[in-house]
Scaffold this motif. Sequence first.
Motif, PDB file in Angstrom:
ATOM      1  N   CYS A 154       0.820  -1.207   0.000  1.00  0.00           N
ATOM      2  CA  CYS A 154       0.000   0.000   0.000  1.00  0.00           C
ATOM      3  C   CYS A 154       0.857   1.261   0.000  1.00  0.00           C
ATOM      4  O   CYS A 154       1.810   1.371   0.774  1.00  0.00           O
ATOM      5  N   HIS A 155       0.489   2.207  -0.862  1.00  0.00           N
ATOM      6  CA  HIS A 155       0.885   3.590  -0.670  1.00  0.00           C
ATOM      7  C   HIS A 155      -0.110   4.211   0.312  1.00  0.00           C
ATOM      8  O   HIS A 155      -1.309   3.910   0.248  1.00  0.00           O
ATOM      9  N   VAL A 156       0.354   5.088   1.197  1.00  0.00           N
ATOM     10  CA  VAL A 156      -0.542   5.695   2.184  1.00  0.00           C
ATOM     11  C   VAL A 156      -0.217   7.176   2.331  1.00  0.00           C
ATOM     12  O   VAL A 156       0.949   7.557   2.497  1.00  0.00           O
ATOM     13  N   TYR A 157      -1.273   8.007   2.269  1.00  0.00           N
ATOM     14  CA  TYR A 157      -1.120   9.446   2.468  1.00  0.00           C
ATOM     15  C   TYR A 157      -2.058   9.875   3.586  1.00  0.00           C
ATOM     16  O   TYR A 157      -3.277   9.705   3.497  1.00  0.00           O
ATOM     17  N   THR A 158      -1.485  10.405   4.681  1.00  0.00           N
ATOM     18  CA  THR A 158      -2.270  10.853   5.828  1.00  0.00           C
ATOM     19  C   THR A 158      -1.759  12.220   6.282  1.00  0.00           C
ATOM     20  O   THR A 158      -0.668  12.650   5.907  1.00  0.00           O
ATOM     21  N   SER A 159      -2.546  12.889   7.104  1.00  0.00           N
ATOM     22  CA  SER A 159      -2.119  14.179   7.675  1.00  0.00           C
ATOM     23  C   SER A 159      -2.937  14.456   8.925  1.00  0.00           C
ATOM     24  O   SER A 159      -4.024  13.890   9.096  1.00  0.00           O
ATOM     25  N   PRO A 160      -2.435  15.339   9.801  1.00  0.00           N
ATOM     26  CA  PRO A 160      -1.104  15.941   9.761  1.00  0.00           C
ATOM     27  C   PRO A 160      -0.069  14.943  10.256  1.00  0.00           C
ATOM     28  O   PRO A 160      -0.429  13.856  10.729  1.00  0.00           O
ATOM     29  N   HIS A 161       1.189  15.298  10.160  1.00  0.00           N
ATOM     30  CA  HIS A 161       2.225  14.465  10.750  1.00  0.00           C
ATOM     31  C   HIS A 161       2.378  14.836  12.220  1.00  0.00           C
ATOM     32  O   HIS A 161       1.906  15.885  12.662  1.00  0.00           O
TER      33      HIS A 161
ATOM     34  N   HIS B   1       7.730  13.371   6.949  1.00  0.00           N
ATOM     35  CA  HIS B   1       7.843  12.105   6.222  1.00  0.00           C
ATOM     36  C   HIS B   1       6.734  11.123   6.592  1.00  0.00           C
ATOM     37  O   HIS B   1       6.386  10.245   5.792  1.00  0.00           O
ATOM     38  N   GLU B   2       6.162  11.255   7.806  1.00  0.00           N
ATOM     39  CA  GLU B   2       5.094  10.352   8.246  1.00  0.00           C
ATOM     40  C   GLU B   2       3.875  10.411   7.335  1.00  0.00           C
ATOM     41  O   GLU B   2       3.085   9.466   7.279  1.00  0.00           O
ATOM     42  N   ARG B   3       3.709  11.515   6.621  1.00  0.00           N
ATOM     43  CA  ARG B   3       2.514  11.678   5.786  1.00  0.00           C
ATOM     44  C   ARG B   3       2.529  10.783   4.557  1.00  0.00           C
ATOM     45  O   ARG B   3       1.465  10.496   3.998  1.00  0.00           O
ATOM     46  N   ILE B   4       3.708  10.368   4.106  1.00  0.00           N
ATOM     47  CA  ILE B   4       3.835   9.676   2.831  1.00  0.00           C
ATOM     48  C   ILE B   4       4.521   8.334   3.049  1.00  0.00           C
ATOM     49  O   ILE B   4       5.696   8.272   3.415  1.00  0.00           O
TER      50      ILE B   4
ATOM     51  N   GLU C 206       6.628   1.714   3.080  1.00  0.00           N
ATOM     52  CA  GLU C 206       7.751   2.306   3.807  1.00  0.00           C
ATOM     53  C   GLU C 206       7.642   3.824   3.840  1.00  0.00           C
ATOM     54  O   GLU C 206       7.272   4.450   2.840  1.00  0.00           O
ATOM     55  N   LEU C 207       7.983   4.418   4.988  1.00  0.00           N
ATOM     56  CA  LEU C 207       8.025   5.870   5.047  1.00  0.00           C
ATOM     57  C   LEU C 207       8.969   6.399   3.977  1.00  0.00           C
ATOM     58  O   LEU C 207      10.045   5.837   3.746  1.00  0.00           O
TER      59      LEU C 207
ATOM     60  N   LEU D 249      12.037  12.385  -0.747  1.00  0.00           N
ATOM     61  CA  LEU D 249      11.132  13.480  -0.432  1.00  0.00           C
ATOM     62  C   LEU D 249      11.697  14.804  -0.921  1.00  0.00           C
ATOM     63  O   LEU D 249      10.984  15.604  -1.548  1.00  0.00           O
ATOM     64  N   ALA D 250      12.967  15.060  -0.640  1.00  0.00           N
ATOM     65  CA  ALA D 250      13.579  16.319  -1.066  1.00  0.00           C
ATOM     66  C   ALA D 250      13.521  16.461  -2.589  1.00  0.00           C
ATOM     67  O   ALA D 250      13.222  17.549  -3.115  1.00  0.00           O
ATOM     68  N   GLU D 251      13.788  15.383  -3.302  1.00  0.00           N
ATOM     69  CA  GLU D 251      13.770  15.436  -4.771  1.00  0.00           C
ATOM     70  C   GLU D 251      12.369  15.723  -5.298  1.00  0.00           C
ATOM     71  O   GLU D 251      12.180  16.534  -6.210  1.00  0.00           O
TER      72      GLU D 251
END
Length: 420
Positions: free
Chosen positions: A70-77, A82-85, A90-91, A97-99
């Motif tokens: 699974c890809h997972v997108y949540t908020s807020p962290h 990085h916890e959001r994505i 895997e986190l 993320l920077a890229e």
Amino acid sequence: MQTSDAILDRLMALHPKVIDLVLDRVHRLLDAMDHPETRLPPVIHVAGTNGKGSTVAMIRAGLEGAGETCHVYTSPHLARFHERIRVAGELISEPALAELLDECERANGGAPITFFEITTVAALLAFARTRADWTLLEVGLGGRLDATNVVVPRLTVITPVSMDHEAFLGNTIEAIAGEKAGILKPGVPCIVGPQQDSALEVIEYRAARLGAPLHVHGQHWHVAEENGGLVFQDETGLMDLPPPRLLGAHQVQNAGMAIAALRLLGRAEGAAAAMRDAEWPARMQRLSRGPLVALAGRAELWLDGGHNPAAGVALAEALGRLPARPTHLVCGMLNTKDVKGYLRPLAGTATRLHAVAIPGERNTLPAAETAAAARAVGLEAREAPDLAAAISEIVAEAPDARILICGSLYLAGRVLRENG
């Protein structure tokens, strides 16, 4: 390459408002990025007021228990962005993320866009480029005009709707339910959690107009605690399962939504893993190590990030299920929340409240105002300069107390960062 923190700081300045609910800016940037939202693994889109994150966590645990990624997108962290994505389980890594953030910033070209919008596009881009079996998207705010509402999902979920974010979503349950129901899509089935009648009517009306099949709690599926376990039933049959790992009666409802989703997706074999393996920090989380735990000594130290009246009810119920012990609250809240509404259900459960300001948060409610709100609903309250001082004072008077830090996800995040 700059750090993700440096880029995130710049992205915060691209729009004068933190929240501005329109979809034009997201669609513009998605177009510039060649529409990653059209290249995602099958999407499960989750909206609602309470229980979104816990429900997503259980669905994810169930799908992974069935052998899928699974890809997972949540908020807020809480502690780090990085916890959001979570990419294929895997986190997201710091270099990745920077890229992605750099790429989105360059494509945006300095145009106005909110922080949530541009970081949502970054998440969708990450998901489109990495193979997985499923994409789990949690709505940030509302649904109809949320930046995540740019996908055509395989399944939608609407968790219980209650009063929150009235300045953006409307000041009635019906108005808020209408915004949440904005994630419904023609022909796409939706799992509907327990709702007030007025909210359910709005969801049903919207679904009927779109031709979106509903699977509604209390009509199409039922869930209950029984003999220390969980019983789920729908038209397919009965399931006996272990209780949810996450604590509280409200987690039984969240578990029901997750199981209903897994059943509808043909992944019922993952239901036991959904109960057994789900993790979701700062939801009635017992802290077991770190400097704050050491400071608490013999006292129990708990953490919860709920912040609206419905969360207060759920929290009071969860506390009532624990073995009897004097309960002291350490509470910090934002000035945008219904503080009395949140604290009122806790007045009969807690011995005393220590009010704190949330460090580093510009919208924190001053400790004096939180304490005044507590007293107004019948809670004995004091002010404390910070978390450590509050815990020290409680322990000095009640060394065997149960201490619950509560009132805000921002405060919870601070605790998790400071406590390690």
